[in-house]
Design an enzyme around this catalytic site. Structure first.
Site, short mmCIF file in Angstrom:
data_model
loop_
_atom_site.label_atom_id
_atom_site.label_comp_id
_atom_site.label_asym_id
_atom_site.label_seq_id
_atom_site.Cartn_x
_atom_site.Cartn_y
_atom_site.Cartn_z
N GLY A 196 -15.35 -57.24 8.98
CA GLY A 196 -14.10 -56.75 9.55
C GLY A 196 -13.84 -57.38 10.90
CB THR A 218 -9.25 -60.13 10.53
OG1 THR A 218 -9.10 -58.78 10.05
CG2 THR A 218 -10.01 -60.96 9.51
CB SER A 219 -7.86 -56.45 13.04
OG SER A 219 -7.13 -55.43 13.67
N GLY A 220 -8.92 -55.72 15.91
CA GLY A 220 -9.49 -54.60 16.65
C GLY A 220 -10.90 -54.85 17.20
CB ILE A 221 -13.86 -52.61 17.21
CG1 ILE A 221 -13.14 -51.44 17.88
CG2 ILE A 221 -15.31 -52.68 17.68
CD1 ILE A 221 -13.58 -50.06 17.39
N GLY A 222 -13.80 -55.41 15.68
CA GLY A 222 -14.54 -56.52 15.09
C GLY A 222 -14.14 -57.85 15.71
CB SER A 269 -16.05 -42.28 14.56
OG SER A 269 -15.01 -41.48 15.10
CE1 TYR A 324 -12.83 -43.44 10.30
CE2 TYR A 324 -13.20 -41.80 12.01
CZ TYR A 324 -13.11 -43.13 11.61
OH TYR A 324 -13.29 -44.13 12.53
#
Ligand SMILES: NC(=O)c1ccc[n+]([C@@H]2O[C@H](COP(=O)([O-])OP(=O)(O)OC[C@H]3O[C@@H](n4cnc5c(N)ncnc54)[C@H](OP(=O)(O)O)[C@@H]3O)[C@@H](O)[C@H]2O)c1
Length: 260
Positions: free
Chosen positions: A12, A14-18, A135, A148
């Protein structure tokens, strides 16, 4: 350069935290292999992260694609030093309005994380560092987020068992536990700028530091867990939440007597 000459695998990315973590890893001297489900998004991420980065289309639920990506990452350098199992998403799951399929979709993230670690084992060097994604929702009891929260609590439990199993190889396994991080996953990209900033301000007020966490701040914590600077840190959780769980009573909303 805490990660000089290390090979890091980020699911993951491609975006955000990754994406922020892939960038931080490269800045620290690592070669990064990232994954995602869309070639164009992967190519865009590589452009941002820089030349010391490769990317593979590999849905975390697709064992064959994941194995292929892991194998290619290891072939390049003889082994993987850092695995950041970050890929995941949020499914709202209020009691009374949640289907079995939605539950299974959310809980599949746990299965994907387990399989990512299991499949990486032959490619990981001894003394590698594995970081799983948690989280604060796992412990906060947020309404409408039971699935979640359960998936992140399960991930936290897996960290401890994995650490026991992998310690004989010197492999460390830890959890990063973010609070509310300003990433596209909040679905605010389409909002008009003023509305978006006001929403972010309100979310940030749940934390004593009075702001959302940035993806770069989480990336710094992950970089620490990835590096030899954390060589004695095993089977633990690193919380990056601007104080939301540790000092809730210090948040602006709590002080004003508003629901957090
Ligand atoms: N943002 C927060 O407030 C927050 C707080 C605590 C924990 N987290 C956790 O942090 C992780 C990253 O979230 P984020 O906020 O950075 O979200 P994001 O910006 O939406 O990024 C999610 C990343 O995961 C990838 N991804 C999702 N499902 C995948 C799958 N099945 N296979 C491969 N890649 C997949 C996406 O890639 P493509 O879409 O390109 O395939 C994307 O790169 C998640 O596990 C999330 O639960 C987030």
């Amino acid at each position: 350069m805490q990660l000089r000459s290390k090979t890091a695998f980020v699911t993951g990315g491609t975006s955000g935290i990754g994406l922020a973590t892939a960038k931080a890893f490269v800045e620290q001297g690592a070669h990064v292999v990232l994954t995602g489900r869309d070639r164009q998004r992967i190519d865009a991420a590589i452009t941002i992260v820089g030349s010391s980065c490769a990317g593979f289309v590999a849905d975390a639920a697709d064992d064959q694609a994941m194995n292929n990506a892991l194998q290619q990452a290891a072939e390049r350098s003889g082994g993987i030093d850092v695995l950041f199992a970050n890929a995941g998403h949020y499914v709202h799951s209020a009691l009374g309005g949640t289907t079995r399929a939605q539950l299974q979709d959310q809980l599949a993230v746990v299965a994907n994380t387990f399989m990512t670690v299991q499949q990486a084992l032959p490619y990981l060097r001894d003394r590698a560092s594995i970081i799983l994604m948690g989280s604060v929702y796992a412990t906060m009891g947020p309404p409408g987020a039971a699935a979640y929260a359960a998936s992140k609590a399960a991930t936290a439990a897996m960290v401890r068992s994995f650490a026991s199993e992998l310690s004989p190889r010197g492999i460390r396994v830890n959890l990063v536990v973010p609070g509310a991080v300003d990433t596209p996953s909040w679905g605010m990209e389409e909002l008009e700028a003023g509305v978006r900033e006001e929403r972010k301000r309100l979310i940030g007020e749940r934390a004593p530091l009075n702001r959302m966490v940035s993806a770069e701040e989480v990336a710094k914590a992950v970089s620490f867990l990835a590096s030899d600077a954390s060589s004695g840190v095993q089977a633990t959780e690193l919380v990056v939440d601007n104080g939301t769980t540790g000092a809730m009573a210090g948040s602006p909303r709590y002080i004003r007597g508003e629901p957090t």
